[in-house]
Write a protein that holds these residues in place. Structure first.
Motif, mmCIF file in Angstrom:
data_model
loop_
_atom_site.group_PDB
_atom_site.id
_atom_site.type_symbol
_atom_site.label_atom_id
_atom_site.label_comp_id
_atom_site.label_asym_id
_atom_site.label_seq_id
_atom_site.Cartn_x
_atom_site.Cartn_y
_atom_site.Cartn_z
ATOM 1 N N ILE A 1 -1.248 -20.237 -26.330
ATOM 2 C CA ILE A 1 -2.478 -20.251 -25.791
ATOM 3 C C ILE A 1 -2.590 -18.547 -25.053
ATOM 4 N N GLU B 1 -6.415 -19.445 -29.040
ATOM 5 C CA GLU B 1 -5.227 -20.367 -29.488
ATOM 6 C C GLU B 1 -4.738 -19.723 -30.739
ATOM 7 N N ILE C 1 -10.317 -17.393 -23.859
ATOM 8 C CA ILE C 1 -9.231 -18.295 -24.349
ATOM 9 C C ILE C 1 -8.914 -17.955 -25.737
#
Length: 189
Positions: free
Chosen positions: A37, A28, A26
């Motif tokens: 995201i 951001e 992930i």
């Protein structure tokens, strides 16, 4: 200034994931619209010609929705001229980037303001925009969208014209998706 660019975000995520520059699935991204995201989603392992396997993945972006608002009906003739339309079924403006969101006519199946329409691929793909006229229109750009035919595997079609930012024709635009996802989800439930 662009608040959100899906192309750039996707490209940046791909570079970071594919070069091993992040130790997570992930990422951001801080954008002018909000945190976006990017998620690395595993796909089936692909076999290379030499028999080795390679990890493959998709990148999923969590776009937010952007509400649309009613647009000044006095501008319809200007928008019709810019898009070479004789009429428009519906017209809104996005509340963030001030893009004009246009639904072109093509009679048949969709009930909108007591009129029935099916907005097909043809009505969107055959738009012949007048770029010089779009430059005279209010807002940042023009999004044209319509429902896909029931037999297709898609929900809708779209095109984005933003010559004020040097993008005359963009067949797909992340920030436009934020707006028409909101619009069509309200119409289609």
């Amino acid at each position: 200034m662009v608040e959100l660019c899906g192309h750039a975000t996707l490209a940046a995520a791909h570079t970071l994931f594919s070069r091993g520059l992040v130790n997570s699935n992930i990422i951001e991204f801080v954008t002018l619209s909000r945190i976006l995201i990017a998620k690395k989603v595993p796909d089936v392992k692909a076999k290379l010609q030499n028999g080795e396997t390679k990890d493959c993945y998709f990148i999923e972006l969590d776009f937010h929705t952007v509400p649309t608002a009613d647009f000044n009906a006095a501008e319809v003739s200007l928008i019709c001229k810019a898009l070479n339309f004789s009429s428009i079924v519906d017209m809104k403006i996005t509340t963030t980037s001030k893009d004009i969101f246009v639904i072109p006519p093509n009679p048949k199946l969709f009930d909108l303001n007591a009129m029935c329409f099916i907005l097909s691929l043809k009505s969107v793909t055959e738009v012949q925009p007048q770029i010089d006229e779009i430059l005279k229109c209010p807002g940042r750009g023009i999004i044209v969208s319509g429902l896909a035919p029931l037999e297709s595997r898609f929900d809708l079609y779209s095109r984005f014209f933003c010559p004020k930012f040097g993008i005359n024709k963009d067949p797909i635009c992340g920030s436009a998706h934020c707006a028409f996802a909101f619009y069509w989800s309200q119409k289609l439930g």
